[in-house]
Design a protein around this motif. Structure first.
Motif, short mmCIF file in Angstrom:
data_model
loop_
_atom_site.label_atom_id
_atom_site.label_comp_id
_atom_site.label_asym_id
_atom_site.label_seq_id
_atom_site.Cartn_x
_atom_site.Cartn_y
_atom_site.Cartn_z
N UNK B 326 0.87 -1.18 0.00
CA UNK B 326 0.00 0.00 0.00
C UNK B 326 0.90 1.22 0.00
N UNK B 327 0.71 2.07 -1.01
CA UNK B 327 1.57 3.24 -1.15
C UNK B 327 0.77 4.47 -0.79
N UNK B 335 5.24 6.73 -0.41
CA UNK B 335 5.85 5.88 0.62
C UNK B 335 5.02 4.62 0.77
N UNK B 336 5.66 3.48 0.79
CA UNK B 336 4.91 2.27 1.09
C UNK B 336 4.74 2.19 2.60
N UNK B 337 3.52 1.97 3.02
CA UNK B 337 3.26 2.01 4.46
C UNK B 337 3.29 0.61 5.05
N UNK B 338 3.68 0.54 6.30
CA UNK B 338 3.83 -0.77 6.94
C UNK B 338 2.57 -1.15 7.71
#
Lengths: 336, 438
Positions: B326-327, B335-338
């Motif tokens: 998920x960006x 940013x790819x989110x964690x």
């Protein structure tokens, strides 16, 4: 449609950008290899099935050398990336068809194991591997590497006793002898374009090489700077200095269409790894290659100089890269 | 119509906008609880103005800006402050945030409708913009009022509204232009007035012909507003590229747009400027594109600031099986989110959900040697030599990257996109920027 579990699902986290082009090193290498097929086919047509044998030996030797070094050094095998295959194919096309079996094998070892792998593998070699392999062979087995078979297909214009290349004839006996052998100038040019002449098995057919190069241009794997600068410099140099009757009396076309120039200019000098990266630097590189080629052809002991020219210019690549950096955005102050 | 663009570099990634460019903006119901980070902008974070237990109204200021380069934050729901705690943001950092439980009363702090806003003097308008907490909504989140208050010695003569939306997938700006063209033009008129410039420009990539048409219609009556059709080429929407394209001026190396007399604002920001000056409405919601092949039903959502990302994804029918990344933002610079718990912030322009099959390369992390093909050099809009950053950084020679103008790189990712060896060039550049300081 299934819906993924939200909780407990692990998400991939990485640095942007999150999309990448389809292009890959493997794809480039295999495309370049495929583009060599016309030149190879013409080689087989003119020099017979032995052309297949020599090329195959070079490719097998290259693949084995690559695997051998990678096995020894505990690196991952990179045969799939196609670069060793391509080096082998190029080396094969640069061989006279008459060579004994050990020359392709040993030269491909020099090309791939020593010139490429021992310097760090793909991307780290200073010299064009295939040309280094060929240079090694030429110096180690000078006779075998300069024994040229007559093309067997089509109509014969060359004296049956002569096994010299057109450039060899030009050097030893002059341009009038060369024209005489081919009948007239027009026929000479035609035969050079088609590739019906003595030479390395893949270098002779200008048309076949241009077809391959056109494909690479179309795929944008090749830029025009190096080939154009290289070939044009050879042409201009031959025109100015190549004539017996004084300056500006040379025949540029004979020089441009013969020897390894076409194969060298489109396939060897343009090797990404060993040529400059910036376009302006590539022009300088191409001009340098052309200049050294014509210098060797006209003034040195060898009838052909493309190979040494490229290898010498390979040494200058880092210097050229440092001298011709890109022009950056915003470097010049602009008043509002 | 001719299409303008920037001279060097640029790439053409598949724009993937057809996934949700046809989806009208839907206003999402306010969530049961919002998490409003105190730092949603570049610059000093805010300090909380509320205590746990206090009831706040929508649009009530809850974070006090610190220093000039900062912007206030406001409550996006009415309800009780339940905690002030650290929460993860999209960049993966923990930031202090105010958590408010929604009492579903939807009670707004008093707003002041001012139909004659265009008559107000520039300083009044600027005050409203500042009070509304506006920041660059394209993702850079630079406080808007700072851009609008250039130092005296910088003469500004043009303002550009950035409607390029050159990031693949994202369609939030596109939809705002289609649905609120007049508001955007008024926003631009306000900016023209505040900056006291003669000319306002709106740049839109030519993959959005409907937006170009709508905006041109809306701008027709204003001779000082010009709509530009830009070539669809990434990163056309980067400030420096946009200024070069529209004004023909190059922001000097190390300089700012104001050094060449230009101010650039995003379409979403222009819309928010209008709302702030007309209604006094602070930035409590924004349009977010929720899209990508990994989302069930792509949508453009108007969501409250502080809404957890997970709720936007739920609103779109959830993630498909095989979704694995998920960006936050676009795929080129986002940013790819964690964690899906991160909140929507002022700079969240989109959420792109990608499938496992699309991110395989990202998972392995493997990359090949640089073959010096020069594709990165050709792609770089700044005329840099990314391969040198990559190779030097890989060898740990971070400081040497400065010889190749490392700091001119704004990390658009074009080099990394085209690299056939799949080298993580942007990552290596960031490393060099951190570790290579001289």
């Amino acid at each position: 449609m299934e819906i993924a579990e939200k909780k407990g699902q692990k998400l991939v986290v990485s640095v942007s950008p999150h999309v990448k082009s389809e292009e890959s090193v493997d794809r480039i290498m295999w495309a370049v290899t495929i583009s060599l097929v016309p030149a190879f086919v013409m080689g087989v047509y003119f020099f017979g099935p032995k052309a297949v044998y020599v090329t195959a030996l070079c490719i097998i030797g290259s693949l084995l050398s690559e695997a051998f070094v990678e096995k020894l050094s505990g690196k991952e095998y990179t045969l799939k990336d196609g670069s060793a295959f391509l080096t082998g194919a190029l080396l094969g096309l640069n061989m006279p068809v008459t060579v004994p079996f050990y020359i392709p094998l040993i030269s491909s070892f020099v090309a791939v194991a020593i010139t490429k792998q021992l310097f760090g593998g793909l991307g780290y070699n200073i010299f064009n591997p295939a040309l280094m392999g060929r240079a090694f062979a030429l110096i180690t087995w000078p006779r075998a590497m300069t024994t040229w078979a007559l093309p067997t297909a089509g109509f014969i214009a060359i004296d049956a006793k002569t096994t010299a290349t057109p450039l060899g004839i030009l050097k030893e006996e002059g341009v009038s002898k060369l024209i005489e052998l081919f009948g007239d100038k027009g026929n000479l040019y035609t035969q050079l374009l088609v590739g019906h002449r003595a030479g390395s098995l893949g270098e002779t057919s200008v048309i076949a090489i241009l077809i391959g190069a056109a494909f690479l241009f179309y795929r944008r794997y090749l830029s025009w700077q190096i080939p154009l600068a290289f070939i044009a410099t050879v042409g201009v140099g031959a025109w100015i200095f190549g004539g017996k009757a004084g300056l500006f009396t040379g025949d540029p076309l004979i020089h441009m269409l013969s020897g390894g120039l076409m194969l060298g200019a489109f396939y060897m000098a343009t090797d990404y790894v060993t040529c400059p990266t910036v376009k302006r630097g590539q022009l300088v590189f191409g001009i340098g290659c052309g200049f050294i080629t014509i210098l060797i052809r006209l003034k040195a002991g060898y009838p052909e100089g493309v190979m040494f020219a490229i290898l010498i210019m390979n040494c200058f690549t880092p210097l050229i890269d440092r001298s011709f950096v890109t022009k950056i955005f915003g470097a010049k102050k602009v008043a509002p | 119509m001719s299409t303008a663009t920037f001279p060097m570099g640029g790439i053409h990634p598949p724009d993937e906008k057809e996934l949700d460019s046809h989806c009208p903006i839907e206003t999402m119901k306010a969530p049961a609880r919002v998490m409003i980070p105190l730092a949603q902008h570049i610059g000093a974070p805010c300090v909380s103005m509320v205590e746990v237990g206090k009831r706040v109204l929508i649009g009530e200021q809850i974070g006090n800006p610190q220093g000039f380069v900062s912007a206030p934050v406001h409550a996006s729901v009415s309800g009780k402050v339940v905690s002030i705690e650290n929460c993860p943001n999209a960049q993966g950092k923990m930031v202090p945030a105010i958590v408010i439980e929604n009492d579903k009363m939807e009670e707004w702090a008093p707003l002041e409708d001012d139909p004659d806003f265009m008559q107000r003097p520039a300083d009044v308008l600027l005050k409203r913009i500042k009070a509304a907490g506006l920041v660059g909504m394209g993702g850079a989140t630079f406080p808007t009022h700072v851009k609008l208050s250039p130092p005296k010695e910088k003469r500004i003569d043009a303002v550009i509204i950035n409607g390029a939306e050159c990031e693949p997938y994202l369609t939030a700006d596109h939809r705002v232009m289609l649905e609120s063209p007049r508001e955007i033009v008024y926003g631009l008129k306000i900016l023209i007035k505040v900056l006291n410039v003669g000319k306002g420009h709106i740049g839109i990539e030519n993959n959005k012909p409907d937006a170009i048409q709508k905006m041109s219609e809306a701008a027709k009556e204003f001779p000082d507003v010009e709509v530009w059709t830009l070539q669809t080429k990434y990163p056309q929407g980067a400030e420096k590229m946009l200024i070069k394209t529209v004004l023909g001026r190059e922001v000097p190396s190390g300089g700012l747009p104001m050094d060449v007399g230009a101010v650039v604002q995003n379409v979403g920001t222009a819309y928010a400027v209008y709302e702030a000056c007309r209604y006094g409405k602070p930035l409590v919601e924004r349009v977010v594109s929720v899209t990508g092949r990994g989302i069930t039903t792509p949508k453009n959502l108007r969501a409250r600031i502080g809404t957890p990302v997970s709720q936007l994804i739920e609103e779109c029918g959830g993630m498909k099986a095989g979704a694995s990344k998920v960006i936050s933002g676009g795929p080129m610079m986002g940013f790819s989110i964690s964690s899906l718990d991160v909140p929507v912030m002022k700079g969240t322009s989109g959420l792109v959900v990608m499938l496992e099959s699309e991110v395989r390369n990202g998972r392995s992390g493997k990359f090949g040697n640089c073959i010096r093909c020069g594709r990165c050099v050709e792609a770089c809009p700044m005329g840099l030599m990314p391969l040198m950053f990559s190779v030097l950084s890989e060898k740990g020679m971070y400081a040497d990257t400065n010889d190749y103008h490392l700091l001119d790189c704004f990390e658009c990712g074009s080099c990394t996109y085209v690299c056939p060896a799949k080298r993580p060039i942007v990552q290596q550049i960031r490393l060099a920027k951190m570790l290579g300081k001289r």
